[in-house]
Design a protein around this motif. Sequence first.
Motif, PDB file in Angstrom:
ATOM      1  N   ASP A   1       0.718  -0.887  -0.262  1.00  0.00           N
ATOM      2  CA  ASP A   1       0.113   0.112  -0.072  1.00  0.00           C
ATOM      3  C   ASP A   1       0.724   1.483  -0.479  1.00  0.00           C
ATOM      4  N   ALA A   2       0.765   1.893  -1.169  1.00  0.00           N
ATOM      5  CA  ALA A   2       1.685   3.258  -1.342  1.00  0.00           C
ATOM      6  C   ALA A   2       0.627   4.265  -0.564  1.00  0.00           C
ATOM      7  N   TRP A   3      -1.147   3.843  -0.889  1.00  0.00           N
ATOM      8  CA  TRP A   3      -1.340   4.692  -0.973  1.00  0.00           C
ATOM      9  C   TRP A   3      -1.273   6.132  -0.028  1.00  0.00           C
ATOM     10  N   THR A   4      -1.959   5.439   1.485  1.00  0.00           N
ATOM     11  CA  THR A   4      -1.483   5.621   2.365  1.00  0.00           C
ATOM     12  C   THR A   4      -0.651   6.460   2.885  1.00  0.00           C
ATOM     13  N   PRO A   5       0.348   6.122   3.582  1.00  0.00           N
ATOM     14  CA  PRO A   5       1.110   6.674   3.746  1.00  0.00           C
ATOM     15  C   PRO A   5       1.911   7.909   2.581  1.00  0.00           C
ATOM     16  N   LEU A   6       1.433   8.080   1.091  1.00  0.00           N
ATOM     17  CA  LEU A   6       1.594   9.715   0.358  1.00  0.00           C
ATOM     18  C   LEU A   6       0.242  10.272   0.893  1.00  0.00           C
TER      19      LEU A   6
ATOM     20  N   ALA B   1       8.868   8.673  -2.098  1.00  0.00           N
ATOM     21  CA  ALA B   1       9.877   7.581  -2.237  1.00  0.00           C
ATOM     22  C   ALA B   1      10.188   7.150  -1.114  1.00  0.00           C
ATOM     23  N   SER B   2      11.070   7.956   0.356  1.00  0.00           N
ATOM     24  CA  SER B   2      10.629   6.921   0.849  1.00  0.00           C
ATOM     25  C   SER B   2       9.640   6.850   1.599  1.00  0.00           C
ATOM     26  N   LEU B   3       8.524   6.649   2.144  1.00  0.00           N
ATOM     27  CA  LEU B   3       7.757   6.867   2.059  1.00  0.00           C
ATOM     28  C   LEU B   3       6.832   5.907   2.391  1.00  0.00           C
ATOM     29  N   ALA B   4       6.931   5.447   0.765  1.00  0.00           N
ATOM     30  CA  ALA B   4       6.926   4.132   0.242  1.00  0.00           C
ATOM     31  C   ALA B   4       7.313   2.958   0.994  1.00  0.00           C
ATOM     32  N   TYR B   5       8.653   3.258   0.472  1.00  0.00           N
ATOM     33  CA  TYR B   5       9.887   2.629   0.747  1.00  0.00           C
ATOM     34  C   TYR B   5       9.594   1.598   2.542  1.00  0.00           C
ATOM     35  N   ALA B   6       9.807   2.766   3.505  1.00  0.00           N
ATOM     36  CA  ALA B   6       8.908   2.197   4.734  1.00  0.00           C
ATOM     37  C   ALA B   6       7.820   0.968   4.107  1.00  0.00           C
ATOM     38  N   GLN B   7       6.678   1.385   3.881  1.00  0.00           N
ATOM     39  CA  GLN B   7       5.898   0.255   3.627  1.00  0.00           C
ATOM     40  C   GLN B   7       6.719  -1.251   2.263  1.00  0.00           C
ATOM     41  N   LEU B   8       7.335  -0.243   2.183  1.00  0.00           N
ATOM     42  CA  LEU B   8       7.976  -1.480   1.057  1.00  0.00           C
ATOM     43  C   LEU B   8       8.310  -2.748   2.400  1.00  0.00           C
ATOM     44  N   ALA B   9       9.699  -1.679   2.294  1.00  0.00           N
ATOM     45  CA  ALA B   9      10.697  -2.622   3.723  1.00  0.00           C
ATOM     46  C   ALA B   9       9.802  -4.022   4.105  1.00  0.00           C
ATOM     47  N   GLY B  10       8.961  -3.521   5.332  1.00  0.00           N
ATOM     48  CA  GLY B  10       7.668  -4.268   6.057  1.00  0.00           C
ATOM     49  C   GLY B  10       7.077  -5.160   4.980  1.00  0.00           C
ATOM     50  N   ALA B  11       6.442  -4.723   4.386  1.00  0.00           N
ATOM     51  CA  ALA B  11       6.471  -6.382   3.808  1.00  0.00           C
ATOM     52  C   ALA B  11       6.716  -7.404   2.768  1.00  0.00           C
ATOM     53  N   MET B  12       8.352  -6.356   2.612  1.00  0.00           N
ATOM     54  CA  MET B  12       9.233  -7.750   1.890  1.00  0.00           C
ATOM     55  C   MET B  12       9.863  -8.390   3.209  1.00  0.00           C
ATOM     56  N   GLY B  13       9.792  -7.494   4.417  1.00  0.00           N
ATOM     57  CA  GLY B  13      10.770  -8.562   5.597  1.00  0.00           C
ATOM     58  C   GLY B  13      12.132  -7.631   5.675  1.00  0.00           C
ATOM     59  N   LEU B  14      12.027  -6.193   4.978  1.00  0.00           N
ATOM     60  CA  LEU B  14      13.648  -6.052   5.215  1.00  0.00           C
ATOM     61  C   LEU B  14      13.720  -4.783   6.576  1.00  0.00           C
ATOM     62  N   PRO B  15      14.989  -5.112   6.737  1.00  0.00           N
ATOM     63  CA  PRO B  15      15.353  -3.958   7.727  1.00  0.00           C
ATOM     64  C   PRO B  15      14.911  -2.594   6.988  1.00  0.00           C
ATOM     65  N   ASN B  16      14.511  -1.750   8.160  1.00  0.00           N
ATOM     66  CA  ASN B  16      13.577  -0.309   8.010  1.00  0.00           C
ATOM     67  C   ASN B  16      15.027   0.907   8.170  1.00  0.00           C
ATOM     68  N   ARG B  17      15.962   1.184   6.720  1.00  0.00           N
ATOM     69  CA  ARG B  17      17.028   1.225   6.733  1.00  0.00           C
ATOM     70  C   ARG B  17      17.058   3.061   6.932  1.00  0.00           C
ATOM     71  N   ALA B  18      15.685   3.733   7.162  1.00  0.00           N
ATOM     72  CA  ALA B  18      15.698   4.955   7.070  1.00  0.00           C
ATOM     73  C   ALA B  18      16.917   6.085   7.703  1.00  0.00           C
ATOM     74  N   GLN B  19      16.952   5.343   8.876  1.00  0.00           N
ATOM     75  CA  GLN B  19      17.933   6.064   9.781  1.00  0.00           C
ATOM     76  C   GLN B  19      19.298   6.555   9.621  1.00  0.00           C
ATOM     77  N   GLU B  20      19.215   5.295   8.640  1.00  0.00           N
ATOM     78  CA  GLU B  20      20.141   4.928   7.808  1.00  0.00           C
ATOM     79  C   GLU B  20      21.262   5.968   6.759  1.00  0.00           C
ATOM     80  N   PHE B  21      19.816   6.192   5.969  1.00  0.00           N
ATOM     81  CA  PHE B  21      19.967   6.572   5.042  1.00  0.00           C
ATOM     82  C   PHE B  21      21.171   8.205   5.441  1.00  0.00           C
TER      83      PHE B  21
END
Length: 373
Positions: free
Chosen positions: A174-179, A200-220
């Motif tokens: 879901d990209a709509w909700t965070p945007l 794009a980073s807002l959708a990235y956070a959703q994508l990372a959660g769905a794909m089981g990836l660590p949310n690296r937003a704080q590391e960017f």
Amino acid sequence: MQNFKNKFFFIIFVVVWGAIIVWNFVTPNQSFSEAENRTLASFPHFTVETLLDGDYMDGVDTYLNDHFAGRPYWVSGQSLMEYGLGKREINNVFIGNNALLGSTGQPDADIAAANIAGVNAFAAQYKIPTYTLLIPSSTAVQPQNLPTFAEDWDEEGFIKTSNVAFGQGVTPVDAWTPLAAHSDEYIYYRTDHHWTTYGASLAYAQLAGAMGLPNRAQEFTTQTVSTTFEGTYQSKTGFPLVQKDTIELYQAGQATTFSVFNGAEEVEYDSIFFPEFLQKKDQYSYFLGQVQPYVTVYTGAGTGKKLLLFKDSYAHCLTPMLLADYDEIRLVDLRYLNGANIGSLVQAEQYDEALFLYSADVFAHQKVSGKLQ
């Protein structure tokens, strides 16, 4: 006295018009317009047939219009005049509240159905985890910026309906909700059809959660690479009164090699960023360069994972956020691939996961994943 005024204005008109004609002759013709970000018409080839059916004169007229000296200034002047007369839509672009927004029309039901079927067919054939991310436009997410009475199609409804139609083995993200939750922020460019890197980073956070990836937003690592971007909507309208855009880079991890297939051969680069485009009109091509049939990003992540990403150019500024999670990311633009060569070029069986990332506009109006059926 009246005759003198008429003669005076006639002489002025002749002098000015003559100067413009001379300017046209002495100004070198160009094949590409940086201001409009498009290829200009070439002089038509003469044949008796094209002369008789009118195509030749139409081609001459188009050529003269494209190569008229000072064309960008005339285009801007015309858009300002139309705006002053109350017009708020030029070349399918709305002129809104310090923003230009696209007007794309109703979705093509057959194309959308084919694209959904293509995703489902891919997931059924390759049996690898498959994800979809359909991205709404600024027109849909930021209606507060639209001019009064402007209307466009229901992208939110289209995305929700599409997400329901994806079959077993496909996980819609879901990209709509965070945007929509950040619709009053700088998540889309004011002069271009793309989202900003922050969007794009807002959708990235959703994508990372769905794909089981660590949310690296704080590391960017983040960097502002331009404050003078004027994008596709500005090119289509020539409207000069909207604030220029800022382009930012968000990145986690590093690319080691960037291989670009240009339709004939693969060319390797040592970076996925192309600073030379920041000196041109097409500044968004700083990310991954100009659109190609497919490109492959190799990293030093050491995760042992490979991602296959079917995409349009919305994926370009999001890709640097994924570099720490995959050893290889192959980005495929199906708009530039056809027929039997798709399977041999894509080699989907070699990848651990697949992601279909498209703007809702492209998914609704252009056959992309539908080619995979």
